[in-house]
Design an enzyme around this catalytic site. Structure first.
Site, PDB file in Angstrom:
ATOM      1  N   LYS A  68      -0.819  -6.151 -18.853  1.00  0.00           N
ATOM      2  CA  LYS A  68      -1.218  -6.722 -17.546  1.00  0.00           C
ATOM      3  C   LYS A  68      -0.849  -5.803 -16.391  1.00  0.00           C
ATOM      4  O   LYS A  68      -0.114  -6.166 -15.474  1.00  0.00           O
ATOM      5  CB  LYS A  68      -0.622  -8.110 -17.333  1.00  0.00           C
ATOM      6  CG  LYS A  68      -1.071  -9.147 -18.348  1.00  0.00           C
ATOM      7  CD  LYS A  68      -0.649 -10.551 -17.936  1.00  0.00           C
ATOM      8  CE  LYS A  68      -1.070 -11.610 -18.918  1.00  0.00           C
ATOM      9  NZ  LYS A  68      -0.326 -11.578 -20.191  1.00  0.00           N
ATOM     10  N   ASP A  98      -0.672  -2.511 -10.678  1.00  0.00           N
ATOM     11  CA  ASP A  98      -0.248  -1.686  -9.538  1.00  0.00           C
ATOM     12  C   ASP A  98      -1.384  -0.755  -9.087  1.00  0.00           C
ATOM     13  O   ASP A  98      -2.480  -0.778  -9.653  1.00  0.00           O
ATOM     14  CB  ASP A  98       1.008  -0.905  -9.941  1.00  0.00           C
ATOM     15  CG  ASP A  98       1.969  -0.769  -8.776  1.00  0.00           C
ATOM     16  OD1 ASP A  98       1.496  -0.471  -7.662  1.00  0.00           O
ATOM     17  OD2 ASP A  98       3.186  -0.948  -8.973  1.00  0.00           O
ATOM     18  N   THR A 154       0.313   4.669  -9.920  1.00  0.00           N
ATOM     19  CA  THR A 154       1.460   4.113 -10.656  1.00  0.00           C
ATOM     20  C   THR A 154       1.053   3.691 -12.074  1.00  0.00           C
ATOM     21  O   THR A 154       1.751   4.004 -13.042  1.00  0.00           O
ATOM     22  CB  THR A 154       2.051   2.909  -9.883  1.00  0.00           C
ATOM     23  OG1 THR A 154       2.362   3.346  -8.568  1.00  0.00           O
ATOM     24  CG2 THR A 154       3.286   2.356 -10.556  1.00  0.00           C
ATOM     25  N   SER A 211      -4.661 -18.977 -18.258  1.00  0.00           N
ATOM     26  CA  SER A 211      -4.535 -20.288 -18.900  1.00  0.00           C
ATOM     27  C   SER A 211      -3.505 -21.174 -18.209  1.00  0.00           C
ATOM     28  O   SER A 211      -3.493 -22.378 -18.415  1.00  0.00           O
ATOM     29  CB  SER A 211      -4.130 -20.095 -20.363  1.00  0.00           C
ATOM     30  OG  SER A 211      -2.887 -19.422 -20.425  1.00  0.00           O
ATOM     31  N   ARG A 257       2.313 -18.912 -30.270  1.00  0.00           N
ATOM     32  CA  ARG A 257       3.267 -19.845 -30.876  1.00  0.00           C
ATOM     33  C   ARG A 257       2.645 -20.730 -31.949  1.00  0.00           C
ATOM     34  O   ARG A 257       3.330 -21.103 -32.896  1.00  0.00           O
ATOM     35  CB  ARG A 257       3.927 -20.694 -29.775  1.00  0.00           C
ATOM     36  CG  ARG A 257       4.995 -19.933 -29.037  1.00  0.00           C
ATOM     37  CD  ARG A 257       5.409 -20.620 -27.764  1.00  0.00           C
ATOM     38  NE  ARG A 257       4.445 -20.392 -26.684  1.00  0.00           N
ATOM     39  CZ  ARG A 257       4.577 -20.873 -25.447  1.00  0.00           C
ATOM     40  NH1 ARG A 257       5.628 -21.622 -25.138  1.00  0.00           N
ATOM     41  NH2 ARG A 257       3.676 -20.613 -24.524  1.00  0.00           N
TER      42      ARG A 257
END
Ligand code: S5P
Length: 476
Positions: A306, A309, A313, A364, A443
């Site tokens: 994700k 910047d 960078t 989400s 999970r």
């Protein structure tokens, strides 16, 4: 008041203006609709409610509850609901931070059919968001009515998302009426028509075959051929060969756990998604072992970094540091918040290595800000960087272009949420109803006592939903 009278009246009260206007998206438009002013004119409100009711009646839509897209269409829907004695629900723009946190207010039964009411449709994204919030609480949405369709491709986008849009009138009709009453000149009409043409959200017919947006849902095999990026091609061909649309998010904190899980779950997945910065013991040998497993089981590695910047960078973050992500991760992702420079920076590093990027178009988690114009601007950035951006992280299909892959996180076999804002949808909801391509499950798999077996169940559920989508069924 007939529709011609209504258009003239809207022009009189400056709800329709011509000139040069900067839209929320930054685009200059020669026409602007400010239908919020309608609330100050009871005769217009009354006429709009009647016109929309007539539009719904003529189109033959069936519904038992109404919902206006906030805010402008809210009073219109209210008026319609009261006049026609139909109940309505209210969609909040943001969930309350206290109390019940409900997005939809009102009383209804699961499975009730809800008709969405909107004032103006450009891209259709506000209608789509409203439909998603309604679907999340169990209301069915198949139709929407709108006073004015700007005729920029919103209706086609909505159709691709399973929503029929019926409009009282569209922008060309507004031009026709105003010109015939000498309210606007032929030059203005021309400039607006040109603007519509040049700003189609999805310019359907003119596109070359390879880029033709998906109306019928194409299978993975066809899409392998339609996309050009080697990673997208490889991903679709893995999905076809292994018959899986499951990405496993292996969010555990030691290398050995990651490798063990990757080996167990590997046969059932097309993508293994990592967060290497949560590992206690990251090392080059771990990466080598992970790459060996990717070879063994034929899956792609997606580091969920994700990036967010400025270009300069992210270039360093992607190529250097401890993780050297660009050297081993087939796919990574980026937020669009910092603008297209982020993509250019990543592309400067990953382009030559044939790496690919997904843009985060929707999230989400509840209360997130990735919606509406932000999501639309993200789609535009992807379209402008198709040589590196292969698709989106999103909670639904954002682009009908078959080359773009949509991956949706927040998936479990049963809908629900966690204590920190994560919201879960089922594979059927994500793939069949929201027309995404890949389910991302974390999970749901790694917390199971037998992750391999459970991954197999997710694979089966994902593929069942995919076949339903191809056969044109919905899961509602
Ligand atoms: O909007 C998002 C985007 C992502 S990439 N919501 C998400 O949950 N994710 C990621 O998907 C998140 O970082 C995590 O790795 C995974 C979801 O994990 P789960 O355990 O909730 O299934």
């Amino acid at each position: 008041m007939d529709s011609e009278g209504l258009i003239l009246r809207l022009f009189d009260v400056n709800a329709v203006k011509f000139g040069s206007f900067t839209l929320k998206s930054g685009i200059q438009s020669p026409v602007y609709f400010d239908l919020r002013v309608m609330v100050s004119y009871p005769d217009i409100m009354d006429a709009v409610a009647e016109t929309l009711f007539e539009t719904a009646r003529k189109s033959g839509v069936k519904y038992s509850v109404l919902c206006g897209v906030p805010y402008t269409a809210l009073p219109i829907a209210t008026l319609m609901a009261v006049k026609q004695k139909v109940p309505m629900v209210i969609r909040r723009k943001e969930a309350k931070s206290y109390g019940t946190k409900k997005m939809i207010e009102g009383v209804f039964e699961q499975g009730d059919v809800c008709l969405i009411v909107e004032d103006v449709v450009t891209s259709g994204s506000s209608v789509m968001e409203t439909s998603q919030s309604l679907a999340e609480v169990g209301l069915k949405v198949t139709d929407a009515i709108v006073l004015l369709d700007r005729a920029q491709g919103g209706a086609a986008r909505l159709r691709d998302s399973g929503i029929n849009l019926y409009s009282a009138f569209d922008l060309p009709r507004v031009l026709e009426v105003l010109q015939s009453h000498s309210k606007i000149s032929a030059e203005v009409v021309q400039s607006v028509k040109l603007f519509i043409q040049q700003n189609m959200i999805t310019s359907l017919p003119q596109q070359p075959a390879a880029k033709k947006p998906r109306r019928e849902y194409l299978g993975y095999k066809a899409r392998t051929e339609l996309c050009e990026h080697p990673v997208a091609k490889q991903l679709f061909s893995i999905m076809e060969d292994k018959q899986t649309n499951l990405a496993f998010s292996v969010d555990v904190t030691t290398s050995s756990q990651v490798l063990e899980l990757a080996d167990q779950v590997g046969p059932y997945i097309c993508v293994l998604k990592t967060h290497v910065d949560i590992l206690e013991d990251f090392s080059a040998t771990f990466i080598q072992s992970l790459q060996d497993l990717a070879q063994k089981h034929n899956f792609l590695i997606f580091e969920d970094r994700k990036f967010a910047d400025i270009g300069n960078t992210v270039q360093h973050q992607y190529s250097s540091g401890v993780y050297r992500i660009s050297e081993w991760s087939h796919i990574t992702n980026a937020h669009s918040v910092a603008g297209p420079g982020t993509i250019s920076g990543l592309k400067a590093v990953g382009g030559a290595k044939n790496r690919a990027c997904l843009l985060i178009g929707q999230m989400s988690s509840s209360g997130n800000l990735a919606m509406g114009d932000y999501t639309q601007a993200t789609v535009k950035m992807a379209e402008e960087n198709g040589d590196f951006v292969i698709g989106f992280i999103s909670t639904s299909s954002l682009s009908p272009d078959p080359k773009f892959i949509h991956m949706t996180p927040g998936v479990k076999l049963v809908e629900g949420k966690d204590d920190l804002g994560q919201r879960y949808l089922t594979p059927a909801e994500v793939i069949t109803n929201r027309k995404s391509d890949i389910i991302i499950v974390g999970r749901g798999i790694y917390q199971a006592s037998n992750p391999g077996e459970v991954a197999k169940q997710y694979q089966a559920a994902g593929m069942k939903a995919y076949h339903q989508l191809l056969e044109g069924e919905t899961d509602r």
